[in-house]
Enzyme design. Sequence first.
Site, PDB file in Angstrom:
ATOM      1  N   GLY A  16      41.722  78.381  34.307  1.00  0.00           N
ATOM      2  CA  GLY A  16      41.484  78.137  35.768  1.00  0.00           C
ATOM      3  C   GLY A  16      42.348  77.177  36.489  1.00  0.00           C
ATOM      4  N   THR A  18      44.984  77.999  38.656  1.00  0.00           N
ATOM      5  CA  THR A  18      45.322  78.601  39.731  1.00  0.00           C
ATOM      6  C   THR A  18      44.074  78.516  40.738  1.00  0.00           C
ATOM      7  OG1 THR A  18      46.584  79.912  38.791  1.00  0.00           O
ATOM      8  CG2 THR A  18      46.243  80.600  40.891  1.00  0.00           C
ATOM      9  N   THR A  19      42.972  78.722  40.350  1.00  0.00           N
ATOM     10  CA  THR A  19      41.544  78.834  41.205  1.00  0.00           C
ATOM     11  C   THR A  19      41.364  77.245  41.519  1.00  0.00           C
ATOM     12  OG1 THR A  19      40.795  80.568  39.952  1.00  0.00           O
ATOM     13  CG2 THR A  19      39.447  79.593  41.549  1.00  0.00           C
ATOM     14  N   ASP A  82      50.503  73.709  39.908  1.00  0.00           N
ATOM     15  CA  ASP A  82      49.455  74.611  39.114  1.00  0.00           C
ATOM     16  C   ASP A  82      50.723  74.737  37.854  1.00  0.00           C
ATOM     17  OD1 ASP A  82      48.781  76.929  37.631  1.00  0.00           O
ATOM     18  OD2 ASP A  82      48.954  78.137  39.257  1.00  0.00           O
ATOM     19  N   LEU A 184      31.868  74.473  32.423  1.00  0.00           N
ATOM     20  CA  LEU A 184      31.679  74.435  33.985  1.00  0.00           C
ATOM     21  C   LEU A 184      32.210  76.052  34.519  1.00  0.00           C
ATOM     22  CD1 LEU A 184      33.722  71.154  34.314  1.00  0.00           C
ATOM     23  CD2 LEU A 184      31.341  71.384  34.132  1.00  0.00           C
ATOM     24  N   ASP A 185      31.697  75.973  35.709  1.00  0.00           N
ATOM     25  CA  ASP A 185      31.945  77.084  36.566  1.00  0.00           C
ATOM     26  C   ASP A 185      32.044  76.635  37.884  1.00  0.00           C
ATOM     27  OD1 ASP A 185      32.217  79.332  37.929  1.00  0.00           O
ATOM     28  OD2 ASP A 185      30.653  80.563  36.929  1.00  0.00           O
TER      29      ASP A 185
END
Length: 210
Positions: A16, A18-19, A82, A184-185
């Site tokens: 995750g 990049t996000t 990133d 986690l989200d």
Amino acid sequence: MQELKHIAICGNIGCGKTTLSQKLARHYGWEALLESVEDNPYLRDFYGDMPRWAFHVQIYFLTSRFKQVAKIRASKKVTVQDRTIYEDAYIFAANLHRSGFMSDRDYACYLDIFHSMIAFVQPPDLLVYLKADIPKLVRQIEKRGRDYEYAIRLDYLKNLNTHYETWIQHYKPGRLLVIDVNELDFVERIEDFSFIVNKIDLELNSLFNV
Ligand SMILES: Nc1ncnc2c1ncn2[C@@H]1O[C@H](COP(=O)(O)OP(=O)(O)OP(=O)(O)O)[C@@H](O)[C@H]1O
């Protein structure tokens, strides 16, 4: 007190980065420097035939990451990056060599170039490691649905995770924050994103003028 310039997000494929980099950039008003997969001339071929393309893809990533570091240092803005140049060498290239996908002479040549470059590289002011187990990585890789990444094998991901654990345990160049993202989200749950931001705030407040 030191001035904040460079934050880097590191971690295995699909964790995750990049996000999170994009969300942090928006939240803090930082510049996000992302890895562009579309422009990469070797990635698709590499996933189709690792021994054939390992050296080429590593040289490509190393060069592009070196240029990123120079850009970050020249920029007046705080940048969130990133993935780091360390991961190219200590995780990906090392793993390809250990797995027999990169020959001894190609790896020696690669390391020679890497060591010449690294003398000019300053570490990030803060490195954030997103720690994730294999099932989480697989779910996220499947979710984004890049066809060439379907070729990624479980043992490849596992070996990368093993390299990550060793590297993180011995990471010394600068400040490090480890975040376990398994539960986690941070895209769907605002409280999970806040949890990460709070952790980063704690680091930044103690270290920098932010
Ligand atoms: N040095 C490297 N050697 C081989 N593959 C690499 C290297 N650096 C990046 N990659 C690959 O390039 C692609 C980069 O994709 P992306 O920028 O979306 O990041 P990611 O690591 O996949 O994941 P995420 O952003 O979800 O954490 C991935 O397939 C990744 O494995």
